[in-house]
Each structure stands twice: as structure tokens, then as C-alpha cells.
Write a protein that holds these residues in place. Structure first.
Motif, PDB file in Angstrom:
ATOM      1  N   MET A   1       0.846  -1.171   0.000  1.00  0.00           N
ATOM      2  CA  MET A   1       0.000   0.000   0.000  1.00  0.00           C
ATOM      3  C   MET A   1       0.887   1.227   0.000  1.00  0.00           C
ATOM      4  SD  MET A   1      -2.921   1.065   2.712  1.00  0.00           S
ATOM      5  CE  MET A   1      -1.909   0.571   4.071  1.00  0.00           C
ATOM      6  N   VAL A   2       0.581   2.161  -0.863  1.00  0.00           N
ATOM      7  CA  VAL A   2       1.359   3.377  -0.994  1.00  0.00           C
ATOM      8  C   VAL A   2       0.501   4.548  -0.540  1.00  0.00           C
ATOM      9  CG1 VAL A   2       2.559   4.883  -2.620  1.00  0.00           C
ATOM     10  CG2 VAL A   2       2.585   2.419  -2.968  1.00  0.00           C
ATOM     11  N   PRO A   3       0.957   5.317   0.452  1.00  0.00           N
ATOM     12  CA  PRO A   3       0.165   6.462   0.873  1.00  0.00           C
ATOM     13  C   PRO A   3       0.178   7.548  -0.190  1.00  0.00           C
ATOM     14  CG  PRO A   3       2.266   6.458   2.008  1.00  0.00           C
ATOM     15  CD  PRO A   3       2.195   5.180   1.207  1.00  0.00           C
TER      16      PRO A   3
ATOM     17  N   GLN B   1      -3.738  14.373   5.941  1.00  0.00           N
ATOM     18  CA  GLN B   1      -2.657  15.267   5.533  1.00  0.00           C
ATOM     19  C   GLN B   1      -1.534  14.536   4.812  1.00  0.00           C
ATOM     20  OE1 GLN B   1      -1.596  17.212   9.215  1.00  0.00           O
ATOM     21  NE2 GLN B   1      -3.128  18.801   8.926  1.00  0.00           N
ATOM     22  N   GLY B   2      -1.599  13.211   4.789  1.00  0.00           N
ATOM     23  CA  GLY B   2      -0.551  12.442   4.141  1.00  0.00           C
ATOM     24  C   GLY B   2       0.674  12.257   5.003  1.00  0.00           C
ATOM     25  N   ASP B   3       0.565  12.570   6.295  1.00  0.00           N
ATOM     26  CA  ASP B   3       1.689  12.449   7.210  1.00  0.00           C
ATOM     27  C   ASP B   3       1.787  11.066   7.842  1.00  0.00           C
ATOM     28  OD1 ASP B   3       2.342  15.105   6.772  1.00  0.00           O
ATOM     29  OD2 ASP B   3       1.172  15.814   8.481  1.00  0.00           O
ATOM     30  N   TYR B   4       0.782  10.242   7.652  1.00  0.00           N
ATOM     31  CA  TYR B   4       0.733   8.932   8.302  1.00  0.00           C
ATOM     32  C   TYR B   4       0.183   7.910   7.322  1.00  0.00           C
ATOM     33  CZ  TYR B   4      -0.635   5.306  11.659  1.00  0.00           C
ATOM     34  OH  TYR B   4      -0.790   4.128  12.345  1.00  0.00           O
ATOM     35  N   ALA B   5       0.956   6.862   7.103  1.00  0.00           N
ATOM     36  CA  ALA B   5       0.499   5.763   6.251  1.00  0.00           C
ATOM     37  C   ALA B   5      -0.126   4.716   7.167  1.00  0.00           C
ATOM     38  CB  ALA B   5       1.666   5.169   5.474  1.00  0.00           C
ATOM     39  N   PRO B   6      -1.423   4.506   7.061  1.00  0.00           N
ATOM     40  CA  PRO B   6      -2.071   3.561   7.963  1.00  0.00           C
ATOM     41  C   PRO B   6      -1.659   2.127   7.669  1.00  0.00           C
ATOM     42  CG  PRO B   6      -3.605   4.252   6.268  1.00  0.00           C
ATOM     43  CD  PRO B   6      -2.358   5.085   6.104  1.00  0.00           C
ATOM     44  N   SER B   7      -1.791   1.285   8.686  1.00  0.00           N
ATOM     45  CA  SER B   7      -1.565  -0.143   8.469  1.00  0.00           C
ATOM     46  C   SER B   7      -2.620  -0.655   7.496  1.00  0.00           C
ATOM     47  CB  SER B   7      -1.679  -0.901   9.794  1.00  0.00           C
ATOM     48  OG  SER B   7      -3.038  -0.894  10.239  1.00  0.00           O
ATOM     49  N   VAL B   8      -2.394  -1.830   6.973  1.00  0.00           N
ATOM     50  CA  VAL B   8      -3.373  -2.434   6.067  1.00  0.00           C
ATOM     51  C   VAL B   8      -4.715  -2.573   6.776  1.00  0.00           C
ATOM     52  CG1 VAL B   8      -3.952  -4.529   4.774  1.00  0.00           C
ATOM     53  CG2 VAL B   8      -1.628  -3.624   4.712  1.00  0.00           C
ATOM     54  N   TYR B   9      -4.674  -2.993   8.038  1.00  0.00           N
ATOM     55  CA  TYR B   9      -5.912  -3.190   8.790  1.00  0.00           C
ATOM     56  C   TYR B   9      -6.662  -1.877   8.990  1.00  0.00           C
ATOM     57  CZ  TYR B   9      -3.870  -7.729   9.617  1.00  0.00           C
ATOM     58  OH  TYR B   9      -3.309  -8.969   9.442  1.00  0.00           O
ATOM     59  N   LEU B  10      -5.939  -0.812   9.319  1.00  0.00           N
ATOM     60  CA  LEU B  10      -6.591   0.479   9.492  1.00  0.00           C
ATOM     61  C   LEU B  10      -7.105   1.008   8.157  1.00  0.00           C
ATOM     62  CD1 LEU B  10      -7.535   2.896  11.081  1.00  0.00           C
ATOM     63  CD2 LEU B  10      -5.194   3.805  10.980  1.00  0.00           C
ATOM     64  N   ALA B  11      -6.329   0.844   7.103  1.00  0.00           N
ATOM     65  CA  ALA B  11      -6.776   1.285   5.779  1.00  0.00           C
ATOM     66  C   ALA B  11      -8.065   0.569   5.382  1.00  0.00           C
ATOM     67  CB  ALA B  11      -5.685   1.038   4.735  1.00  0.00           C
ATOM     68  N   LEU B  12      -8.156  -0.715   5.684  1.00  0.00           N
ATOM     69  CA  LEU B  12      -9.383  -1.464   5.388  1.00  0.00           C
ATOM     70  C   LEU B  12     -10.563  -0.944   6.206  1.00  0.00           C
ATOM     71  CD1 LEU B  12      -7.918  -5.067   5.160  1.00  0.00           C
ATOM     72  CD2 LEU B  12      -9.057  -3.813   3.313  1.00  0.00           C
ATOM     73  N   ARG B  13     -10.332  -0.642   7.492  1.00  0.00           N
ATOM     74  CA  ARG B  13     -11.421  -0.126   8.330  1.00  0.00           C
ATOM     75  C   ARG B  13     -11.884   1.250   7.842  1.00  0.00           C
ATOM     76  NH1 ARG B  13      -8.087  -1.867  12.791  1.00  0.00           N
ATOM     77  NH2 ARG B  13      -7.892   0.291  13.461  1.00  0.00           N
ATOM     78  N   ILE B  14     -10.927   2.103   7.448  1.00  0.00           N
ATOM     79  CA  ILE B  14     -11.279   3.430   6.930  1.00  0.00           C
ATOM     80  C   ILE B  14     -12.075   3.284   5.634  1.00  0.00           C
ATOM     81  CG2 ILE B  14     -10.350   5.550   5.906  1.00  0.00           C
ATOM     82  CD1 ILE B  14      -8.024   5.327   7.952  1.00  0.00           C
TER      83      ILE B  14
END
Length: 81
Positions: A1-3, A45-58
Motif C-alpha cells: 500500500m502506498v500512501p 494530511q498524508g503524514d501517516y500511512a495507515p496499516s493495512v488493517y486500518l486502511a481497510l477499516r477506513i
């Protein structure tokens, strides 16, 4: 995953755009996905790349895919390849 790049921060960030379309506050999204409001701010803001799990929840909370929210399209994809 690329932020999304820092250039994607601001009002054109896909997470922020989708959250606003759904009329959710940052606090509401944060509570839904189980993080702090500051984490949502950093993601937008693009300052934090979420984990795969958090990205899925979002993505699930916003009714979108991880790809729509976090993956930058390749030049070929933009050209309709």
C-alpha cells in the motif's frame, strides 16, 4: 500500500473528500474505525500511512476501496490503460 503523496494533502485528499461527502466529522470517523482524531488528521494530511488493517477499516467506513483512497494511480492507469 502506498500512501498518497504530500501533494495530495489538503482538500483534494481522497479520504477527506469521501469523509466530507458522507458528512462525517474527523471525530466520528475516528470513533468508527477505533483511532484518535489526530490519527485521522495525519492520514488526511498524508503524514501517516495507515496499516493495512486500518486502511481497510477506513475504506469500509467510507464505503470505498483501499485503492480508491490510498493508492496513487500509475501514469498508464490515468491514461486509461
Amino acid at each position: 500500500m502506498v500512501p498518497r503523496s504530500a501533494a495530495q494533502s489538503g482538500t483534494d485528499n481522497p479520504v477527506r473528500l469521501r469523509r466530507r461527502e458522507l458528512r462525517l466529522t474527523q471525530a466520528e470517523l475516528a470513533a468508527t474505525v477505533g483511532v484518535s482524531r489526530q490519527t485521522v488528521i495525519a492520514v488526511e494530511q498524508g503524514d501517516y500511512a495507515p496499516s493495512v488493517y486500518l486502511a481497510l477499516r477506513i475504506a469500509r467506513a467510507l464505503g470505498a476501496t483501499v485503492e480508491q483512497l490510498f493508492i496513487e494511480p500509475d501514469d498508464g492507469e490515468e491514461a486509461g490503460r
